[in-house]
Write an enzyme that holds these catalytic residues in place. Structure first.
Site, short mmCIF file in Angstrom:
data_model
loop_
_atom_site.label_atom_id
_atom_site.label_comp_id
_atom_site.label_asym_id
_atom_site.label_seq_id
_atom_site.Cartn_x
_atom_site.Cartn_y
_atom_site.Cartn_z
N GLU A 131 -22.01 -8.35 -0.37
CA GLU A 131 -20.64 -8.42 -0.92
C GLU A 131 -19.68 -9.08 0.05
OE1 GLU A 131 -20.64 -4.21 -3.42
OE2 GLU A 131 -19.88 -4.28 -1.37
N TYR A 150 -3.06 -4.80 11.93
CA TYR A 150 -4.27 -4.74 12.78
C TYR A 150 -4.11 -5.50 14.09
CZ TYR A 150 -6.10 -4.21 7.98
OH TYR A 150 -6.31 -3.85 6.68
N CYS A 167 12.97 -7.32 8.16
CA CYS A 167 13.77 -6.49 9.06
C CYS A 167 12.89 -5.54 9.85
CB CYS A 167 14.80 -5.72 8.25
SG CYS A 167 15.95 -6.85 7.52
N TYR A 207 -7.29 -11.30 2.45
CA TYR A 207 -6.45 -10.15 2.81
C TYR A 207 -5.02 -10.56 3.18
CZ TYR A 207 -11.09 -8.07 2.84
OH TYR A 207 -12.35 -7.68 2.48
N1 LLP Z 1 -17.76 -4.26 0.15
C1 LLP Z 1 -17.03 -3.16 0.34
C2 LLP Z 1 -17.45 -1.91 -0.25
C3 LLP Z 1 -15.87 -3.23 1.12
O1 LLP Z 1 -15.15 -2.13 1.32
C4 LLP Z 1 -15.48 -4.47 1.69
C5 LLP Z 1 -14.26 -4.57 2.48
C6 LLP Z 1 -16.27 -5.60 1.43
C7 LLP Z 1 -17.41 -5.46 0.67
C8 LLP Z 1 -15.92 -6.96 1.95
O2 LLP Z 1 -15.92 -7.02 3.34
P1 LLP Z 1 -15.68 -8.44 4.06
O3 LLP Z 1 -16.86 -9.33 3.73
O4 LLP Z 1 -14.42 -9.00 3.55
O5 LLP Z 1 -15.61 -8.10 5.48
N2 LLP Z 1 -7.84 -5.45 5.00
C9 LLP Z 1 -8.77 -5.62 6.10
C10 LLP Z 1 -10.18 -5.68 5.61
C11 LLP Z 1 -10.60 -4.47 4.81
C12 LLP Z 1 -11.98 -4.60 4.28
C13 LLP Z 1 -12.21 -3.55 3.27
N3 LLP Z 1 -13.49 -3.58 2.67
C14 LLP Z 1 -8.38 -6.86 6.90
O6 LLP Z 1 -7.45 -7.54 6.53
O7 LLP Z 1 -9.01 -7.16 7.91
#
Ligand code: LLP
Length: 454
Positions: free
Chosen positions: A304, A348, A375, A404
């Site tokens: 994913e 972050y 602000c 994101y």
């Molecule tokens: N699958 C599940 C169940 C997840 O919770 C996530 C991300 C992904 C796949 C995808 O992960 P990726 O390939 O994008 O790393 N807002 C944060 C990232 C939160 C990720 C949440 N879950 C940021 O901006 O770094």
């Protein structure tokens, strides 16, 4: 094609996640930055700023590299799913669906967007640690696979799914694997709100076996995001294969193993994530080995990716406005966006790379701090960053904002969300129109008795 040498070491044409700037980036004869055959300063003038720009070439290349790498390295069936939380829009889903991906959604909004974008229900999985009755009903009706996260999901589904048309299910569990990434974006360690605890697994699997309305097809685990190491996913394959064996012994004919997402990307030149193909090769080999060691048939392999699919296809153009020099301390450049369109730095402490779109080579630089217009003193996108001398009205491109950013954007300070465009071969298409201040008032209700008299 001229690479953006100022940012790119190790340019990798098949792995957008290892390139800070979109793959189609080039510098034209006038020394200006061009993406998808379009000069960015012209796009900024035409569509306004802030502006999210997506490079279709990078997006499709990332999708194709996932698909071709799975075909090359995994001997069984496979289906990559786009984690649409990274960036959910109808156009984005349409492009990614057209490349043969399925999708992971976590709300009715993401489900609806995916379906409107042409994703088939059967290629969608629905996640969430607190799904509502209505969301589950919507997913079930649309033939979506529901990822059971906890007992609450099971209780709700008992009143939704029928024995005649059993719900297609995956089971998510916490694998107890640590990876080194920001604390908020780690999910696989045992103290996590997501998924069944491993100690609970056997009894849940036994319970599910007694329900005719439940058809358990797969197992799922996700260990975190922006991960540069590969070993955690190798370990994960072993843990998942153990669970697969237990589930099959209990009598569940499980065909799908979903290892989640998490592959990191290059935001700044020090970042060195594995390429998409390296990552896919590692997880493929690990699953094959883990299954062989346990005498298991090869499952359909799912993963994913979110960030690694879309982040580096996107950039944001801002207009520089006010400049404030605090003598001996710092020079602030203020831009016309900030934490509402990119909340990642304040959330972050994430770092980004950027350049002036009409002076993209960062030579003769001065140290500046690029601040947003909200602000909050913490609304800073680039701290102590080197940029060539610039003036109010110049445009700045911040790279790697495809994931994101829009999906986590807000209207803080009642600032409308930027527009999104997709560029390819000199053509531009609007994929999300800019919000207007009036749009922000649409959900407000003014009760009669508050209406100002006279
Ligand atoms: N699958 C599940 C169940 C997840 O919770 C996530 C991300 C992904 C796949 C995808 O992960 P990726 O390939 O994008 O790393 N807002 C944060 C990232 C939160 C990720 C949440 N879950 C940021 O901006 O770094």
């Amino acid at each position: 094609m001229l690479g953006l040498k100022a940012f790119e070491t190790n340019r990798d044409i098949y792995s957008p996640n290892r390139n800070i700037a979109p793959l189609s980036s080039e510098i034209n004869e006038s020394g200006k930055l061009v993406v998808g055959g379009c000069q960015l300063s012209e796009l900024a003038k035409k569509y306004g700023t802030p502006l999210y720009v997506f490079d279709e070439l990078s997006l499709r290349t990332a999708c194709r590299t996932y698909i071709s790498s799975l075909k090359k390295h995994y001997p069984g069936d496979s289906l990559p799913l786009y984690a649409s939380k990274a960036n959910s829009s109808i156009a984005m889903c349409a492009v990614i669906a057209s490349e043969g991906f399925g999708l992971d959604a976590v709300s009715e909004g993401e489900l609806l967007t995916a379906l409107k974008g042409g994703m088939k229900g059967e290629d969608i999985v629905f996640h969430g640690n607190n799904k509502s009755h209505n969301e589950l009903k919507f997913a079930y009706k649309n033939n979506v696979t529901i990822v059971l996260d906890n007992h609450h999901d099971i209780e709700l589904l008992k009143n939704i799914a029928s024995d005649k048309n059993p719900a297609k299910l995956m089971l998510r569990f916490t694998p107890g694997i640590e990876c080194h990434t920001h604390e908020y974006i780690r999910t696989g360690h045992l103290d996590s709100k997501f998924g069944f605890d491993p100690d609970d697994l056997k009894s849940v699997l036994e319970e599910l076996k007694t329900y005719k309305w439940a058809k358990l097809n797969g197992l799922h685990a996700h260990i975190g995001s922006q991960i540069f190491e590969v070993q955690p996913h190798v370990d994960l394959a072993g843990v998942m294969a153990d669970t697969l064996k237990i589930a099959q012994e209990i009598g569940h004919p499980i065909t799908d193993l979903n290892l989640g997402g998490g592959l990191g990307i290059k935001y700044v030149k020090e970042d060195n994530p594995p390429s998409i193909e390296e990552w896919v090769e590692v997880i493929s080999n690990a699953v094959v080995k883990a299954c062989r060691e346990r005498n298991l048939d090869l499952p359909r392999l799912m993963c994913e990716p979110g960030r690694s699919l879309v982040a580096n296809s996107g950039l944001t153009i801002y207009k520089i406005g006010a400049k404030k020099i605090v003598p001996g301390i710092r020079t602030y450049l203020s831009i016309d966006g900030g934490m509402s369109d990119n909340p990642r730095p304040i959330t972050y402490q994430s770092s980004y790379s950027a350049c002036l779109v009409d002076k993209p080579l960062n030579t003769n630089c001065e140290k500046v701090t690029v601040a947003g217009k909200h602000c909050e003193s913490g609304d800073v996108l680039l701290k102590d960053f080197f940029l060539p001398a610039c003036k109010s009205g110049d445009f700045l491109a911040v790279f790697g904002t495809g994931a994101y950013n829009y999906s986590m954007s807000s209207n803080y300070n009642r600032i409308p969300r930027p527009a999104t465009i997709m560029v390819a071969d000199g053509f531009v298409e609007l994929t999300q129109r800019r919000e207007l201040p009036e749009d922000l008032l649409q959900l407000d209700v003014l009760p009669d008795r508050f209406i100002p008299r006279n």
